[in-house]
Scaffold this motif. Sequence first.
Motif, PDB file in Angstrom:
ATOM      1  N   ASN A  96     -13.677  -6.875  17.128  1.00 35.01           N
ATOM      2  CA  ASN A  96     -12.743  -7.989  17.277  1.00 35.01           C
ATOM      3  C   ASN A  96     -13.167  -8.958  18.366  1.00 35.01           C
ATOM      4  N   ASN A 105     -14.262 -12.900   9.078  1.00 31.59           N
ATOM      5  CA  ASN A 105     -13.118 -12.762   8.192  1.00 31.59           C
ATOM      6  C   ASN A 105     -12.795 -11.271   8.046  1.00 31.59           C
ATOM      7  N   ARG A 106     -11.757 -10.986   7.305  1.00 31.02           N
ATOM      8  CA  ARG A 106     -11.301  -9.596   7.203  1.00 31.02           C
ATOM      9  C   ARG A 106     -12.368  -8.694   6.576  1.00 31.02           C
ATOM     10  N   GLU A 107     -13.057  -9.190   5.555  1.00 32.24           N
ATOM     11  CA  GLU A 107     -14.087  -8.391   4.899  1.00 32.24           C
ATOM     12  C   GLU A 107     -15.249  -8.097   5.851  1.00 32.24           C
ATOM     13  N   GLN A 108     -15.682  -9.087   6.618  1.00 29.88           N
ATOM     14  CA  GLN A 108     -16.770  -8.882   7.576  1.00 29.88           C
ATOM     15  C   GLN A 108     -16.351  -7.916   8.680  1.00 29.88           C
ATOM     16  N   LEU A 109     -15.120  -8.039   9.127  1.00 27.96           N
ATOM     17  CA  LEU A 109     -14.618  -7.143  10.163  1.00 27.96           C
ATOM     18  C   LEU A 109     -14.580  -5.700   9.669  1.00 27.96           C
ATOM     19  N   HIS A 110     -14.125  -5.514   8.447  1.00 28.26           N
ATOM     20  CA  HIS A 110     -14.061  -4.170   7.864  1.00 28.26           C
ATOM     21  C   HIS A 110     -15.458  -3.574   7.739  1.00 28.26           C
ATOM     22  N   SER A 154      -3.314   2.823  11.939  1.00 27.95           N
ATOM     23  CA  SER A 154      -2.540   1.699  11.420  1.00 27.95           C
ATOM     24  C   SER A 154      -1.112   1.760  11.945  1.00 27.95           C
ATOM     25  N   ASP A 203       0.539  -3.289  11.363  1.00 25.91           N
ATOM     26  CA  ASP A 203      -0.019  -4.619  11.608  1.00 25.91           C
ATOM     27  C   ASP A 203      -0.859  -5.043  10.413  1.00 25.91           C
ATOM     28  N   ASP A 231      -3.087  -7.167  10.195  1.00 27.74           N
ATOM     29  CA  ASP A 231      -4.480  -7.467  10.522  1.00 27.74           C
ATOM     30  C   ASP A 231      -5.290  -6.207  10.812  1.00 27.74           C
ATOM     31  N   GLN A 232      -4.625  -5.066  10.833  1.00 24.65           N
ATOM     32  CA  GLN A 232      -5.340  -3.831  11.144  1.00 24.65           C
ATOM     33  C   GLN A 232      -6.260  -3.438   9.984  1.00 24.65           C
ATOM     34  N   VAL A 233      -7.511  -3.144  10.323  1.00 21.71           N
ATOM     35  CA  VAL A 233      -8.484  -2.737   9.320  1.00 21.71           C
ATOM     36  C   VAL A 233      -8.713  -1.242   9.451  1.00 21.71           C
TER      37      VAL A 233
END
Length: 632
Positions: free
Chosen positions: A203, A216-221, A257, A260, A262-264
Amino acid sequence: MEREIDLLRRNIQRAKAQGFVFDDEDQLQSPVASSYSHTRNPSLMGSDEAVSSLLHLKRGGGGSYSIPRVTHELDTVRLTDEAVNQLFSEYFTFYHPFLPFLNPAQPPDQYEAQHPLLFWSIIAVAARRYRPNPTLLTTLSGPLMHLLWTTIGEVPTSYFVVKALCLLCSWPLPTSTTSSDPTHILCGVMTKTATMIGLHRPNHSQDFSRVSVELNREQLHDRITTWAVCNIVAQNIGTAYGQPASTLYDWTLATKSSGDGDQVNLSPELEARVQIERFCDKVSKEMYSNASDPRGVAGDEHRAMLMRVYRRDFAELQAPILSQQLGPVVNLHLRAAGLHLRLAGFFDSSTTPGYMDDLMGLWRATTAFLDELLEVEKVTSPPETARGSILLYATNYIQQMLVAAGFALLKLLRSFFAKTIDFERGRTLFHQTIQAIRATSVAHNDLQSRLAELMVQMWNGARVGAVPDSDYDMTDESPIQIDDSLQLKVRCRHSMSLVFDSIWRWREEYQALGRGTLDALKQPTNPDSANESSASSSHLDSTLIPPHGLHGNTTSGGNTSGGNNGMLGPANGGGLTPVPSGLSAPVSSAPSMMGGMGYGGETNYDFFDPQHWMLDGLVDFTYNFAPPLEGA
């Protein structure tokens, strides 16, 4: 080819100037590759056909002139799109379940665009059992190692390099001498590269970059998943090699989790694997990191207390994971963690409180791991095909734990403890374990096959003076004479100390007395064959005592031939200075990976050998695969 086409074009222009006549139809088809119906110079007839064929090849057309189009190259390794697609399919079908962190839907070209090392690492893993080209791994190993060290030398800043290192640490490239095995080093590079580029703080990646980073969310995951796998692999290497693990189980992997959006989160399989490896980390650090002991081992009383605590922790870990039914790979690693814990029982003395209970717990953990593995093998590998075999594709970690389980069975069944268990069940399970270890071998005469042979000879008393099974008569009601015969001399390699201690025992009690040899790998020994005669068991082992001279012939196709069939040279008088040795052995029940390789080189015996210096020189093939010298 293009230069030749240009030359032929100029020849055609000169031919036209000499009075050649084009047919209109042929002129429309190709101004270069046209036919000539009239000529004043018959010696030039046929050039149009050559031009047509060359143009056909250049355009990649089909028909009688088509050849496979090479699309991917690494030094001397050239692959077509069809081969690449087959190899990627092989990887995601058989290897991906062990480390499910790559995207099966992503095309191979995208992996190559992300980083060439990641692309070729996937190819290398898939090449381990690749039937259409059994020598691919052999051919690829040298160029891939060059690419690997070049990438590391340039200080990688891409987390795709971390992914590649995860693969190469889990399925190392073949090497014979353990001092030349870079897996432990690569594991350290993997974790340090990951933290250097901020994978452990996904993050806040901009804190580790000179430019602003927005994910983005996919890259973060993807980054969180890669960091989790990085720790899983690092812990596996630490456990399997008996070394401190370079892991970091901090906030990123500990966060659950909390609703949230935004939590991955990790996948359930990877989340369970992280929990299992965190448990293994606790066991290693507490059991084998005692600052007041020169070997780092916790004292008997402290270890007994820790064992009680971790037994409860393991039970609490086991219940929810098994209830989720996450699949055989997760369950297998869970059983391996239980075995890792219980192998500490070999550090106890006979006066340790609860000694027999600890040995019984070790027996149960060993059989539970082996039963899990063999049951999965039975289900995934039906008699008509071995392609689904989990043993053929198992990671280095599973292979090492399998060896540890085999030695644990051997030690328990050849001791006073045998009276307290079902000896016949243990004997059958030991036989199955030997078969399983041999199945994991990727080349004849490699470390796995040699360890299996060594294990069998210890079971048989190296064929001389074997202890008959009748000594373990379960109807014997005489009191058990407990002694310290199960204690280890090698105690600095964590739970893997058992493996290295067993190798020392074989060398000192069998091989050094001329009662053991690994020459039998030409025709592997069967357990319980102590009464069989063997000419090879009457002399010193010619492999652990380094041989001299090169043996064997290689064919032009890379396959080996000759009468040696994997035999190494005679002993050099018992010296410990390794000298070049050669190997000429066909693969048994596995694709050829050693044909045409050259062997030799000086061995360095250092403290970080993953399989101990005692096993160095067993199979002298290294990453450069230089061919043997003529006349050597």
